[in-house]
Design an enzyme around this catalytic site. Structure first.
Site, PDB file in Angstrom:
ATOM      1  N   GLY A 134     -94.870  54.860  50.975  1.00 23.03           N
ATOM      2  CA  GLY A 134     -95.030  56.243  51.401  1.00 23.03           C
ATOM      3  C   GLY A 134     -94.080  57.152  50.651  1.00 23.03           C
ATOM      4  N   GLN A 186     -89.155  64.571  48.701  1.00 20.17           N
ATOM      5  CA  GLN A 186     -88.477  63.484  47.987  1.00 20.17           C
ATOM      6  C   GLN A 186     -88.600  63.599  46.470  1.00 20.17           C
ATOM      7  OE1 GLN A 186     -90.378  60.220  50.522  1.00 20.17           O
ATOM      8  NE2 GLN A 186     -88.361  59.382  50.035  1.00 20.17           N
ATOM      9  N   CYS A 231     -85.999  53.645  52.969  1.00 22.91           N
ATOM     10  CA  CYS A 231     -86.530  54.886  52.407  1.00 22.91           C
ATOM     11  C   CYS A 231     -86.112  54.950  50.940  1.00 22.91           C
ATOM     12  CB  CYS A 231     -85.954  56.070  53.176  1.00 22.91           C
ATOM     13  SG  CYS A 231     -86.423  57.672  52.502  1.00 22.91           S
ATOM     14  N   LEU A 232     -87.029  55.396  50.104  1.00 22.63           N
ATOM     15  CA  LEU A 232     -86.722  55.483  48.667  1.00 22.63           C
ATOM     16  C   LEU A 232     -85.585  56.469  48.404  1.00 22.63           C
ATOM     17  CD1 LEU A 232     -90.365  55.485  47.243  1.00 22.63           C
ATOM     18  CD2 LEU A 232     -88.707  53.616  47.144  1.00 22.63           C
ATOM     19  N   HIS A 267     -92.581  58.374  59.610  1.00 22.19           N
ATOM     20  CA  HIS A 267     -91.460  58.465  58.655  1.00 22.19           C
ATOM     21  C   HIS A 267     -91.690  59.608  57.654  1.00 22.19           C
ATOM     22  CE1 HIS A 267     -88.405  56.387  55.884  1.00 22.19           C
ATOM     23  NE2 HIS A 267     -88.966  57.295  55.108  1.00 22.19           N
ATOM     24  N   GLU A 268     -92.910  59.665  57.091  1.00 25.22           N
ATOM     25  CA  GLU A 268     -93.189  60.686  56.064  1.00 25.22           C
ATOM     26  C   GLU A 268     -93.225  62.088  56.674  1.00 25.22           C
ATOM     27  OE1 GLU A 268     -92.657  59.592  53.277  1.00 25.22           O
ATOM     28  OE2 GLU A 268     -93.034  57.482  53.727  1.00 25.22           O
ATOM     29  N   HIS A 314     -89.876  63.462  57.077  1.00 20.25           N
ATOM     30  CA  HIS A 314     -89.357  64.055  55.830  1.00 20.25           C
ATOM     31  C   HIS A 314     -89.715  65.532  55.757  1.00 20.25           C
ATOM     32  CE1 HIS A 314     -87.493  60.948  53.420  1.00 20.25           C
ATOM     33  NE2 HIS A 314     -88.505  60.119  53.573  1.00 20.25           N
TER      34      HIS A 314
HETATM   35 NI    NI Z   1     -88.534  58.048  53.214  1.00 22.59          NI
END
Ligand code: NI
Length: 171
Positions: A46, A51, A93-94, A135-136, A139
């Site tokens: 995701g 991000q 998370c990235l 989660h997304e 963000h």
């Molecule tokens: Ni994330």
């Protein structure tokens, strides 16, 4: 298609609410395509536009990480319209590299948004898909998964991240 730079924790773009997409124009279509590419490359399941330093309400999700085209979700202006139950599982998370913690999420949710053709889409999700969507969409509210942890846990993670930075680790 380009691979975009993934913004890491500490950058202000990750902590402000993203703006709604007003027009699904060529810029948005290209951004979405680059986000999908970046997510697959990472690899991740995701990605949210903040991000990649774009403060707009746009997310990409693909549980198959590029293996199955049918599993790719690109959602413009997603909104959780219903949620129920709880699930707790480890996630990362990235934008928060190397940190994995158990996070409480809704067990099931319904998300309304638009696809790139401007058509309204409704997704009903559970298990991991519900987790990723939650989660997304977090963000897009300027919230990282570490913000859902206890203050004590958050402090410990901050210290760990600082140490990593002092060591010169690439995060
Ligand atoms: Ni994330």
């Amino acid at each position: 298609m380009a691979v975009l730079e993934i913004i890491k924790i500490g950058h202000p773009v990750l902590s402000v609410p993203a703006k709604p997409v007003v027009n699904i124009d060529q810029t948005i279509v290209e951004l979405a395509s680059n986000m999908v590419n970046t997510m697959h490359q990472a690899p991740g399941i995701g990605l949210a536009a903040p991000q990649v330093n774009v403060s707009l309400r746009l997310i990409t999700v693909d549980l198959s990480v590029g293996e199955n085209k049918d599993e790719l979700i690109v959602m413009v202006n997603p909104e959780i319209i219903e949620q129920e139950g709880e699930q707790k599982a480890e996630e990362g998370c990235l934008s928060v590299p190397g940190i994995y913690e158990k996070v409480l999420r809704p067990a099931r949710l319904a998300v309304k948004g638009y696809n790139l053709d401007g058509q309204e889409v409704l997704i009903e999700a559970q298990d991991i898909l519900a987790r990723v969507l939650s989660h997304e969409i977090d963000h897009l509210q300027g919230k990282l998964f570490v913000d859902r942890l206890s203050p004590l846990k958050r402090e410990m993670i901050k210290k760990r991240l600082k140490k990593e930075l002092a060591k010169g680790t690439n995060i």
